[in-house]
Design a protein around this motif. Structure first.
Motif, PDB file in Angstrom:
ATOM      1  N   PHE A  88       0.848  -1.184   0.000  1.00  0.00           N
ATOM      2  CA  PHE A  88       0.000   0.000   0.000  1.00  0.00           C
ATOM      3  C   PHE A  88       0.889   1.241   0.000  1.00  0.00           C
ATOM      4  O   PHE A  88       2.009   1.236   0.493  1.00  0.00           O
ATOM      5  CB  PHE A  88      -1.003   0.012   1.163  1.00  0.00           C
ATOM      6  CG  PHE A  88      -0.443  -0.344   2.496  1.00  0.00           C
ATOM      7  CD1 PHE A  88       0.156   0.611   3.305  1.00  0.00           C
ATOM      8  CD2 PHE A  88      -0.534  -1.644   2.980  1.00  0.00           C
ATOM      9  CE1 PHE A  88       0.648   0.290   4.556  1.00  0.00           C
ATOM     10  CE2 PHE A  88      -0.042  -1.978   4.231  1.00  0.00           C
ATOM     11  CZ  PHE A  88       0.556  -0.996   5.021  1.00  0.00           C
ATOM     12  N   GLY A  89       0.363   2.303  -0.620  1.00  0.00           N
ATOM     13  CA  GLY A  89       1.135   3.521  -0.798  1.00  0.00           C
ATOM     14  C   GLY A  89       2.059   3.468  -1.990  1.00  0.00           C
ATOM     15  O   GLY A  89       2.805   4.418  -2.246  1.00  0.00           O
ATOM     16  N   ALA A  90       2.045   2.361  -2.739  1.00  0.00           N
ATOM     17  CA  ALA A  90       2.891   2.204  -3.922  1.00  0.00           C
ATOM     18  C   ALA A  90       2.300   1.098  -4.791  1.00  0.00           C
ATOM     19  O   ALA A  90       1.667   0.168  -4.284  1.00  0.00           O
ATOM     20  CB  ALA A  90       4.319   1.873  -3.540  1.00  0.00           C
ATOM     21  N   GLU A  91       2.548   1.216  -6.090  1.00  0.00           N
ATOM     22  CA  GLU A  91       2.035   0.216  -7.020  1.00  0.00           C
ATOM     23  C   GLU A  91       3.068  -0.852  -7.344  1.00  0.00           C
ATOM     24  O   GLU A  91       2.707  -1.946  -7.783  1.00  0.00           O
ATOM     25  CB  GLU A  91       1.582   0.894  -8.331  1.00  0.00           C
ATOM     26  CG  GLU A  91       0.416   1.856  -8.156  1.00  0.00           C
ATOM     27  CD  GLU A  91      -0.845   1.152  -7.706  1.00  0.00           C
ATOM     28  OE1 GLU A  91      -1.112   0.032  -8.205  1.00  0.00           O
ATOM     29  OE2 GLU A  91      -1.559   1.698  -6.852  1.00  0.00           O
ATOM     30  N   THR A  92       4.350  -0.556  -7.171  1.00  0.00           N
ATOM     31  CA  THR A  92       5.410  -1.491  -7.527  1.00  0.00           C
ATOM     32  C   THR A  92       6.461  -1.518  -6.413  1.00  0.00           C
ATOM     33  O   THR A  92       6.552  -0.580  -5.600  1.00  0.00           O
ATOM     34  CB  THR A  92       6.098  -1.086  -8.839  1.00  0.00           C
ATOM     35  OG1 THR A  92       6.809   0.145  -8.643  1.00  0.00           O
ATOM     36  CG2 THR A  92       5.084  -0.922  -9.964  1.00  0.00           C
ATOM     37  N   SER A 148       7.780   1.524  -3.939  1.00  0.00           N
ATOM     38  CA  SER A 148       7.720   1.352  -2.496  1.00  0.00           C
ATOM     39  C   SER A 148       9.047   1.742  -1.845  1.00  0.00           C
ATOM     40  O   SER A 148       9.076   2.483  -0.858  1.00  0.00           O
ATOM     41  CB  SER A 148       7.371  -0.102  -2.171  1.00  0.00           C
ATOM     42  OG  SER A 148       7.282  -0.314  -0.782  1.00  0.00           O
ATOM     43  N   TRP A 149      10.152   1.273  -2.405  1.00  0.00           N
ATOM     44  CA  TRP A 149      11.458   1.612  -1.846  1.00  0.00           C
ATOM     45  C   TRP A 149      11.772   3.095  -2.009  1.00  0.00           C
ATOM     46  O   TRP A 149      12.246   3.754  -1.076  1.00  0.00           O
ATOM     47  CB  TRP A 149      12.549   0.771  -2.518  1.00  0.00           C
ATOM     48  CG  TRP A 149      12.651  -0.617  -1.981  1.00  0.00           C
ATOM     49  CD1 TRP A 149      12.319  -1.779  -2.624  1.00  0.00           C
ATOM     50  CD2 TRP A 149      13.125  -1.006  -0.691  1.00  0.00           C
ATOM     51  NE1 TRP A 149      12.554  -2.860  -1.813  1.00  0.00           N
ATOM     52  CE2 TRP A 149      13.055  -2.417  -0.618  1.00  0.00           C
ATOM     53  CE3 TRP A 149      13.596  -0.311   0.420  1.00  0.00           C
ATOM     54  CZ2 TRP A 149      13.437  -3.133   0.504  1.00  0.00           C
ATOM     55  CZ3 TRP A 149      13.988  -1.014   1.544  1.00  0.00           C
ATOM     56  CH2 TRP A 149      13.904  -2.407   1.581  1.00  0.00           C
ATOM     57  N   GLN A 150      11.501   3.639  -3.162  1.00  0.00           N
ATOM     58  CA  GLN A 150      11.841   5.039  -3.401  1.00  0.00           C
ATOM     59  C   GLN A 150      10.950   5.996  -2.613  1.00  0.00           C
ATOM     60  O   GLN A 150      11.365   7.112  -2.295  1.00  0.00           O
ATOM     61  CB  GLN A 150      11.780   5.338  -4.899  1.00  0.00           C
ATOM     62  CG  GLN A 150      12.858   4.626  -5.705  1.00  0.00           C
ATOM     63  CD  GLN A 150      12.803   4.935  -7.179  1.00  0.00           C
ATOM     64  OE1 GLN A 150      11.773   5.357  -7.710  1.00  0.00           O
ATOM     65  NE2 GLN A 150      13.905   4.707  -7.872  1.00  0.00           N
ATOM     66  N   ASN A 151       9.742   5.561  -2.279  1.00  0.00           N
ATOM     67  CA  ASN A 151       8.806   6.424  -1.562  1.00  0.00           C
ATOM     68  C   ASN A 151       8.907   6.315  -0.040  1.00  0.00           C
ATOM     69  O   ASN A 151       8.118   6.934   0.670  1.00  0.00           O
ATOM     70  CB  ASN A 151       7.373   6.115  -1.993  1.00  0.00           C
ATOM     71  CG  ASN A 151       7.107   6.500  -3.434  1.00  0.00           C
ATOM     72  OD1 ASN A 151       7.900   7.198  -4.060  1.00  0.00           O
ATOM     73  ND2 ASN A 151       5.996   6.028  -3.975  1.00  0.00           N
ATOM     74  N   GLY A 152       9.858   5.515   0.466  1.00  0.00           N
ATOM     75  CA  GLY A 152      10.050   5.520   1.905  1.00  0.00           C
ATOM     76  C   GLY A 152       9.998   4.192   2.616  1.00  0.00           C
ATOM     77  O   GLY A 152       9.974   4.161   3.859  1.00  0.00           O
TER      78      GLY A 152
END
Length: 302
Positions: free
Chosen positions: A270-274, A278-282
């Motif tokens: 959740f909070g990311a599609e891939t 997910s890693w780049q967004n935190g």
């Protein structure tokens, strides 16, 4: 037992999947679980060889703290299903393991994050009751992530730990466990596709007062290859997979143990599609495994 334990993960994933329209704000995370197959070889006279099938549930959530960094928490619970009819089965083998951790990762540059974490683990053997005879360990340290463009991320962790709660059959003056201990972990994550990441990592730990009333030290090492791939389902549901080999050695008696494991699981993002997003967004690193895992095998090595 294993079939019954699979129900909570299924329910969690279904619940998370139904919440795809929910607004998680700027937070990112995952929830999931899986099954593992393990082969354990204990080198002493006589040598022993047993297999087992752990089941695990895992989750993580992190959110931005102003524009300075990310704060988050993670959790893991594993249950090992042993075939007690095996000739070399040992009742001192681990059955249950729980780990929780808090992390803060500070954004130094767009590519570099540096922070710290604190973790707690609790272990029980096949013959023990988790509430009555636990081993409890705390550990923590520093950690860093560095993104090399869009294709790679390198990471590392280092810190100290101590087992502070012991079964009642141990003397309070001579306890055993992950005591007077330290650890390091390093790895590289490759993003070959938006939908897939592959991670190679190495972890090492040592405890000066591990066994025999704290007189014997322990050295532990782990090498692993893992990955995650988003399924073509229209929702951020992915399959996870790993192969790992752990080594546990004690300072006397020429005794060591190796644990070779293969795992397959499912995870909802959740909070990311891939995984790359997910890693780049935190997304945060998980806490190192060996401080807790070494305590799991303590009694088997004794």
């Amino acid at each position: 037992m294993l079939k019954q334990l699979f129900v909570p993960v299924s329910a969690l994933v279904v619940a998370a999947t139904s919440a795809t329209a929910q607004d998680f704000g700027n937070g990112v995370g995952y929830i999931g679980g899986g099954l593992t197959y393990g082969e354990v070889v204990e080198n002493r006279s006589p040598d022993s060889n047993v297999s087992y099938m752990p089941f695990y549930i895992e989750g993580q959530y992190s959110f931005p703290v102003y524009d300075m960094g990310f704060f988050g928490a993670e959790g893991y619970f594993g249950y090992a299903d042993w075939d007690e009819s095996q000739a070399d089965f040992d009742e001192d083998n681990p059955e249950r393991e729980m780990r929780v951790a808090l992390h803060y990762s500070h954004i130094v540059t767009p590519d570099l994050r540096v922070g710290g974490f604190a973790a707690y683990s609790r272990s029980a053997l096949v013959t023990d009751d988790l509430q009555r005879e636990p081993y409890e360990t705390i550990y923590g340290g520093i950690e860093a992530q560095y993104f090399l463009g869009d294709d790679f991320m390198v990471f590392g962790q280092a810190g100290l730990g101590d087992t502070f709660e012991f079964p009642p059959d141990q003397s309070t003056g001579d306890p055993e466990g992950f005591r007077d201990a330290r650890f390091v972990r390093a790895g590289v994550t490759w993003f070959p596709l938006d939908s897939t990441v592959i991670t190679f990592e190495y972890e090492s730990a040592s405890a000066d007062s591990f066994l025999n009333g704290g007189d014997d030290s322990g050295n532990f090492h782990s090498i692993g290859l893992s990955g995650e791939t988003v399924l073509p389902t229209g929702i951020p549901l992915e399959v996870t997979y790993f192969a790992r080999r752990d080594f546990y050695e004690i300072s006397v008696g020429d005794v060591d143990l190796s644990d070779l494991t293969f795992g397959l699981g499912i995870r909802f993002l959740f909070g990311a599609e891939t995984p790359r997003d997910s890693w780049q967004n935190g997304r945060l690193l998980t806490a190192p495994r060996l401080p807790a895992r070494s305590v799991d095998w303590l009694e088997a090595l004794d």
